[in-house]
Write an enzyme that holds these catalytic residues in place. Structure first.
Site, short mmCIF file in Angstrom:
data_model
loop_
_atom_site.label_atom_id
_atom_site.label_comp_id
_atom_site.label_asym_id
_atom_site.label_seq_id
_atom_site.Cartn_x
_atom_site.Cartn_y
_atom_site.Cartn_z
CG ASP A 111 16.69 -63.20 -20.32
OD1 ASP A 111 17.85 -63.64 -20.35
OD2 ASP A 111 16.30 -62.25 -21.02
CD GLU B 163 21.71 -55.73 -25.25
OE1 GLU B 163 21.44 -56.67 -24.48
OE2 GLU B 163 20.89 -54.86 -25.60
CD GLU C 7 20.36 -58.18 -18.30
OE1 GLU C 7 20.57 -57.09 -17.72
OE2 GLU C 7 19.43 -58.34 -19.12
CG ASP D 268 14.91 -59.59 -19.28
OD1 ASP D 268 15.42 -59.35 -20.39
OD2 ASP D 268 15.48 -59.32 -18.20
O1 KIV Z 1 15.89 -60.13 -23.31
C1 KIV Z 1 16.40 -60.22 -24.43
O2 KIV Z 1 15.73 -60.38 -25.46
C2 KIV Z 1 17.84 -60.13 -24.51
C3 KIV Z 1 18.43 -59.88 -25.87
C4 KIV Z 1 18.35 -58.43 -26.18
C5 KIV Z 1 19.80 -60.39 -25.98
O3 KIV Z 1 18.51 -60.22 -23.54
#
Ligand code: KIV
Length: 270
Positions: free
Chosen positions: A90, A187, A120, A51
């Site tokens: 995501d 992260e 997340e 995302d």
């Molecule tokens: O959305 C994304 O690209 C991520 C990375 C920063 C791990 O979650």
């Protein structure tokens, strides 16, 4: 290898085997078919349809405005260009708030071509992780700095620097593994914490700003190519030294991850 030999698809089992054998894997974000193909040709094992597209493609200052329709569209694009990489898609902000919503949205990403969904959080996503894993949807649990919670955190800060917070992240990593997560993503955490978590859990761990000791590394594609408006400390521009353009830069990233040349000390937090 003959031109017709198909490279084996990367699966959850591949990543698990790589962890057991101490082999590093490379992950990058991609949002379209063209880059998905370039990443595969360079040997990237895992493509994340992140995302982060809200920031690097759409120009928002956070990932919060990204919608399910955006994620489905870009997952379909990446799927068309993918050759053999494992695709993680995501679940965007507020798309996994209730059980029904989570199942419908995760199913949409899998139908669009994802092989795994990423969400997340810490212990609070354990039930959601279990719900998905029990129904055959592999989960990557994104911990540490979780950009969808940026308004609660108050900024893009390193997480787990004090002893209590580090212990909490370690405990929650174990809970998420027990709930059925297939992969963890850490992260912006201190390298010692990422090392400890990677050694403690059995599942593969992907790091970004988490030091060199995780099983795999991920970077936002635009960061790796030096075209992002902001450059956090943990990123490296691989296009700078490439004499073979973008494909060469991606190959250099893969090579640097596999040999543990990246991340170097200057990309890590203590
Ligand atoms: O959305 C994304 O690209 C991520 C990375 C920063 C791990 O979650």
């Amino acid at each position: 290898m003959s031109a017709q030999t198909k490279v084996r698809n990367v699966t959850v089992a591949t990543l698990q085997r790589m962890k057991q054998e101490g082999e590093k894997f490379a992950c990058l974000t991609a949002y379209d078919a063209c880059f998905a193909g370039i990443l595969c040709d360079a040997g990237v094992e895992v493509i994340l349809i992140g995302d982060s597209l809200g920031m690097v493609l759409q120009g928002h200052d956070s990932t919060l405005p990204v919608t399910m329709d955006d994620m489905i569209y870009h997952t379909e694009c990446v799927k068309r260009g993918n050759k053999n990489a494992l695709l993680i898609a995501d679940l965007p902000f507020m798309s996994y708030s209730s059980e029904v919503q989570t199942l419908e949205n995760a199913a949409s990403l899998m139908r669009a071509g994802g092989h795994m969904v990423k969400l997340e959080g810490g212990a609070w996503i354990a039930n959601t992780t279990r719900l998905l894993a029990e129904r055959g949807i592999p989960v990557c649990a994104h911990m540490g700095l979780t950009p969808q919670s940026i308004n609660r955190i108050g900024g893009f800060f390193v997480q787990g620097r004090d002893t209590d917070q580090a212990q909490a992240i370690l405990d929650e990593a174990k809970q998420l593994q027990d709930a059925g997560a297939s992969v963890l993503l850490l992260e912006c955490v201190p390298r010692a914490l990422a090392k400890k978590i990677t050694e403690t859990v059995e599942i593969p761990v992907i790091g970004i700003g988490a030091g060199p000791d995780t099983t795999g590394q991920v970077m936002v594609l635009h960061d790796a190519l030096g075209v992002s408006p902001i450059t956090p400390r943990f990123v490296k521009n691989f296009l700078l030294d490439s004499s073979a353009g973008i494909p060469g830069a991606i190959k250099a990233y893969v090579e640097a991850v596999k040999t543990s040349a990246f991340p170097a000390d200057e990309h890590c937090f203590d």
